[in-house]
Scaffold this motif. Structure first.
Motif, short mmCIF file in Angstrom:
data_model
loop_
_atom_site.label_atom_id
_atom_site.label_comp_id
_atom_site.label_asym_id
_atom_site.label_seq_id
_atom_site.Cartn_x
_atom_site.Cartn_y
_atom_site.Cartn_z
N PHE B 50 0.82 -1.22 0.00
CA PHE B 50 0.00 0.00 0.00
C PHE B 50 0.85 1.27 0.00
O PHE B 50 0.42 2.31 -0.47
N TRP B 51 2.08 1.16 0.52
CA TRP B 51 2.95 2.35 0.57
C TRP B 51 3.14 2.93 -0.82
O TRP B 51 3.30 4.15 -0.98
N ASN B 53 1.08 3.37 -2.98
CA ASN B 53 -0.07 4.18 -3.40
C ASN B 53 -0.03 5.60 -2.83
O ASN B 53 -0.85 6.44 -3.22
N ALA B 54 0.89 5.84 -1.91
CA ALA B 54 0.99 7.20 -1.35
C ALA B 54 1.70 8.08 -2.38
O ALA B 54 2.76 7.73 -2.88
N GLU B 55 1.06 9.20 -2.70
CA GLU B 55 1.60 10.07 -3.75
C GLU B 55 1.95 11.43 -3.17
O GLU B 55 1.23 11.95 -2.32
N SER B 56 3.06 12.00 -3.65
CA SER B 56 3.38 13.35 -3.19
C SER B 56 2.99 14.40 -4.23
O SER B 56 2.89 15.57 -3.95
N PHE B 180 -5.46 1.37 -4.50
CA PHE B 180 -5.37 0.97 -3.10
C PHE B 180 -6.37 -0.11 -2.68
O PHE B 180 -6.02 -1.09 -2.02
N ASN B 772 -7.75 8.00 -5.31
CA ASN B 772 -6.74 7.35 -4.48
C ASN B 772 -6.65 7.99 -3.10
O ASN B 772 -6.28 9.16 -2.99
N PRO B 773 -6.96 7.24 -2.04
CA PRO B 773 -6.87 7.82 -0.69
C PRO B 773 -5.46 8.27 -0.34
O PRO B 773 -5.27 8.99 0.63
N GLY B 774 -4.49 7.87 -1.16
CA GLY B 774 -3.11 8.27 -0.93
C GLY B 774 -2.72 9.49 -1.74
O GLY B 774 -1.54 9.78 -1.88
N SER B 775 -3.70 10.21 -2.27
CA SER B 775 -3.40 11.41 -3.05
C SER B 775 -3.99 12.62 -2.35
O SER B 775 -5.06 12.54 -1.75
N LYS B 776 -3.30 13.76 -2.46
CA LYS B 776 -3.86 14.97 -1.85
C LYS B 776 -5.09 15.45 -2.63
O LYS B 776 -5.84 16.29 -2.16
#
Lengths: 122, 816
Positions: B50-51, B53-56, B180, B772-776
């Motif tokens: 899942f890591w 999927n985290a986007e900056s 995700f 994506n819950p990992g996107s701002k």
């Protein structure tokens, strides 16, 4: 001498696992720790520790880096899913899971070595 | 061999194998999903789990190759992550939309189509089996099949092109790049097919056009009688401010119904499936240049639905040849559903009508192989539904089809008896050219194009508001409506005669419509479609009676409407319901013995301006007081529902009217007490209950409407951590124009100014462009949505990457 060997094992495990993971799925970490556990001979316990720390530290830094780079955007949500108090506990949990797999992989490697390549020490 | 080895060596071998087995066991255990826990090793792996999927920032490739494209496609992303898609060939445009939707919303597209197709159990397991059975039994899949198979050639091509784009994205995915939710639930995306666009569209139709109360009305009539039914549930509660309000302006000869209908008698004891939320609705209006401060026509829309993450809607601009359109897409469907072109704007609200009828079927025997029709037994058609269940055996459900439609309730499903069943006839079982309408309106240049496009629109029936840069405004209630006799469709119908089936439909030209009315505006808020002189019988579960009057009151009183006025109207928290009920409630409190704190609350209520504003405490007092009162009055309904005799809860409008005009009604007496209660007693009792609850709330801190309401946007998987919680915002579901409830409300808000020099638009929706819950960008618009900030929506005239708001550009080409 022995502690130097252990540090060497930790480093080699982490590097090999990192490289394998760029191509293979997550379980390639077990191959890395197994191989290093087999190639560099130390006792069983120290092999386990080296495997645990090799993968644990690797996963810890990879996860922590992602977490910092992305402002915990996803880590905080996933931590909540697992009922963990914060991002750092999820990073630690990640490191531990990787560590356990790495530890057992390394232990298996060192046991294989001591079985098929017995030394005077054993 | 073993005995040849030394003891020590054998020990070492055993030790090795035991450790090996343990290691393998650990790896396997961490590679599979156990219960609700994802495969921990795979999921937590910082490299691909899942890591990843985290986007900056923006995680998209600058160039992407899609085999089959005829030319280049330029996609410019603005600072809100809104893609502006420019294609040289029309076919390429639709491929690109598929690709773009998949990039940001693949998981929800697939999940929703699985839900529509009754396939959730494949992903979730037995938990959703009943839901899946119901999707198939009520004819969702049947309707989708009819829709897909009978679609016009171009629409089908567009769906295929769209699928090409989606699949180009899917084919490059690996576990690392899966969205995700696939990792969390441990499954993989399947190939997208053109059929799925049809399924997704039906999913929407089901939400909006499947409301009915046939069982409930039949039961009420047989228990309480027709007179009470008419009193408590009138077909029309209030004709005031209908969508099209032109008394005696209907210039057509209404068609006449050939067949007379036959109903059956109740009560019917059935554990019914839940209906779509009665709060599903919307507001829209358009202002003529004569009433607009700038002299340009204005158009507004906000659609009230359950609040979900990822959002239902996705902003995009599509540009190719004569298509230049911006607006809300439904990821999974290759069009802009509502929005604006370079010359016109359109918006929708649900045009409720009774579009479902139930027919009681008499089977010959429990095999359900034949049923009585027109005096003889005729064979049914049986369809075996295969429902796959994750890590369990497949479930087979045999659904029986009659002339009227699928038999949803029968001996094998929540049945009433061994030989009876209820067949469901839904307008969305029929083929529809709806996609042709979107294809048309996405390129519309003026009023005629809007009218022409709408002729193809059969479902889900909508009030389609229109405004153009030429200064025209219009409203059209459009859908395929069965022609009903007086009271037809309100009750369960007799399924033993073909003549009870739908045979005639109201012609398009007879649907309520008006253009440029003298009053200078058009509006709709799910109210009655037309004034009392409209020559057709119209019925629905509920027609709005508050929001429509409030919107029109505000618009009538404003002769120079500005953009700020429109924002204020979107966020108007005034409650006509409170205005029309609170004085009576306060009146009944006169002479009651009250403590000082109770008096204090009563005084606050008397002074309340009736706005559901964020900080209001009186709104909390009224809300609790009224709902306790409502529950006290209609306790008979609740008891009946608990006993599987379905009845419907009366509307607030009807409840308040009855309190004022019919206080003698038996419903006002609480049957659990020996004494006879009056409206006044119930009001007093509800007040005391409210005081008790308020004291409890006080223990937790200051009372304000926003904290009491506690708005949240839940994830579609109902996983708390993936939603947004504790959103402080005003408004209320039901009677308030700003229909923001706890978990239901405006799923988007848009304001369009049809300036001939260039269209301007502002908007927001409760979520974000990324799924994506990992996107701002997952929830970047939530705050604006809650606080009333509007983003200016960027509408480009060409693929100009030098526009200061463009932050990323992407090129799609075919494989060389």
């Amino acid at each position: 001498m022995n502690s130097f060997k252990v540090i060497l094992k930790i480093g080699f495990t982490a590097v090999l696992a990192f490289l394998l993971q760029t191509i293979f799925p997550w379980w390639s970490i077990v191959i890395a720790s197994f191989l290093i556990g087999f190639i560099i001979s130390t006792g069983g316990t120290s092999s386990f520790i080296a495997g645990f720390l090799g993968i644990g530290i690797l996963w810890f830094f990879m996860a922590a880096l992602t977490d910092i780079k992305t402002d915990s955007i996803l880590t905080s949500r996933v931590a909540e899913i697992f009922s963990l108090p914060n991002s750092w506990s999820l990073i630690l949990a990640t490191a531990c899971i990787g560590g356990v797999v790495g530890g057992f992989g390394a232990l298996t490697g060192s046991y294989l070595r001591s079985w098929i390549m017995p030394t005077n020490m054993d | 061999m073993l005995f040849l080895l030394s003891n020590k060596c054998r020990m070492k071998m055993v030790r090795f194998f035991i450790t090996l087995i343990i290691t393998i066991a650990i790896v396997i255990a961490l590679d599979v999903k156990i219960g609700p826990i994802p495969p921990l090793g795979k999921f937590l792996d910082p490299a691909s789990g899942f890591w990843a999927n985290a986007e900056s920032g923006i995680a998209l490739p600058k160039n992407f190759e899609i085999p089959g494209l005829s030319g280049k496609v330029k996609i410019l992303y603005d600072d809100m992550l809104v893609p502006h898609i420019f294609a040289d060939h029309e076919d390429d445009l639709f491929v690109a939309i598929g690709y773009v939707h998949a990039c940001h919303r693949l998981w929800q597209m697939e999940f929703q189509t699985h839900a529509a197709a009754g396939r959730l159990s494949e992903i979730v397991g037995e938990l959703t089996l009943d839901m899946d059975r119901w999707q198939r039994r009520k004819g969702m899949t049947f309707g989708a099949k009819n829709f897909i198979e009978n679609m016009d050639v171009r629409s089908r091509q567009l769906n295929e092109l769209y699928a090409l784009g989606v699949n180009a994205y899917i084919s490059r995915l690996s576990y690392k790049t899966y969205p995700f939710e696939y990792k969390l639930l441990d499954y993989r995306p399947e190939k997208w097919t053109s059929d799925k666009s049809g399924l997704l569209y039906k999913f929407m139709a089901d939400m909006l056009n499947s409301s009915e109360r046939d069982f409930e009305n039949t039961n009420f009539k047989s228990i309480y009688g027709k007179e009470l039914l008419d009193l408590i549930y009138p077909d029309v509660e209030n004709y005031k401010d209908a969508v099209v309000d032109q008394p005696n302006g209907w210039k057509f000869d209404p068609i006449v119904k050939h067949n007379k209908q036959k109903n059956i008698n109740g009560p019917v004891s059935l554990n019914l499936q839940p209906k779509p939320s009665p709060s599903n609705g919307s507001n829209n209006w358009a202002i003529a240049p004569t009433k607009s401060a700038t002299g340009n026509a204005l158009l507004c829309n906000d659609m009230h639905l359950k609040l979900y993450m990822p959002s239902l809607w996705f902003y995009n601009q599509l540009n190719c040849g004569d298509i230049n359109v911006f607006g809300h897409s439904l990821p999974g469907v290759p069009f802009v559903i509502t929005g604006f072109t370079d010359s016109i704007a359109w918006g929708m609200t649900n045009a409720q009508r009774d579009l479902v009828d139930w027919y009681k079927i008499e089977f010959k025997d429990e095999t359900r192989s034949s049923y009585l029709l027109n005096g003889e037994y005729v064979p049914t058609k049986k369809v075996v539904e295969e429902i796959k269940i994750r890590s369990q055996e497949t479930f087979y459900d045999t659904v029986v089809y009659t002339e009227f439609g699928p038999v949803s309730y029968d001996p094998t499903y929540r049945g009433e008896s061994q030989k009876a069943g209820y067949a469901r006839r839904w307008i969305d079982h029929d083929p529809s050219d709806a996609f042709k309408m979107f294809y048309g309106i996405n390129r519309a240049k003026g009023f005629d194009d809007y009218m022409e496009a709408l002729n193809y629109f059969t479902s889900p029936a909508q009030n389609v508001v229109f405004a153009s840069s030429k200064g025209d405004i219009a409203h059209r209630v459009q859908g395929k409506y069965p022609l009903n006799d007086y009271e037809e469709g309100k009750f369960l119908k007799d399924g033993t005669s073909s003549s009870n089936n739908w045979t005639q439909y109201i012609p398009n030209a007879h649907n309520p419509f008006w253009k440029n009315p003298e009053r200078g505006f058009v509006s709709s808020a799910n109210q009655h479609p037309a004034d009392s002189t409209y020559p057709y019988y119209v019925t629905s579960t509920k027609y709005e009676t508050y929001r429509n009057r409030r919107i029109n009151d505000v618009l009538r009183s404003d002769d120079s409407v500005t953009i700020d006025d429109l924002k204020n109207l979107h966020f108007d928290n005034y409650s006509l319901k409170a205005e029309e009920s609170l004085p009576l409630m306060l009146e009944c409190m006169k002479g009651a013995a009250l403590s000082a704190p109770e008096m204090n609350i009563l005084e606050k209520l008397a002074r309340w301006d009736r706005f559901y504003n964020k900080g209001s405490d009186a709104a909390v007092y009224y809300e609790i007081w009224y709902s306790r009162l409502y529950d006290g009055i209609w306790d008979e309904i609740r008891t009946s529902l608990e006993n599987d005799i379905a009845l419907r809860y009366p509307t607030d409008y009807s409840t308040i009217k009855l309190m004022k005009e019919h206080p003698e009604l038996d419903f006002f007496d609480d049957k659990l007490t020996d004494s006879t209660e009056t409206v006044r007693d119930l009001i007093l009792r509800a007040f005391k209950e409210m005081i008790g609850e308020v004291e409890m709330l006080r223990g937790r801190g200051d009372i304000s409407w926003a904290t009491y309401k506690d708005t949240y946007i839940g994830h579609q998987l109902r996983i708390g951590a993936l939603g947004d919680h504790n959103i402080l915002t005003g408004g209320n579901r039901g009677a308030v124009v700003n229909a923001t409830g706890a978990n239901h409300g405006p799923s988007q808000r848009i304001i369009v100014e049809l300036d001939p020099k260039g269209i301007k638009a502002w908007g927001h929706y409760p979520g974000g462009q990324s799924g994506n819950p990992g996107s701002k960008y997952y929830d970047h618009m939530v705050e604006a949505w809650a606080t009333g900030h509007y983003y200016e929506l960027l509408f480009l005239t060409g693929p100009d990457p030098s526009n200061p708001r463009i932050i990323f550009s992407q090129t799609l080409t075919s494989t060389r």
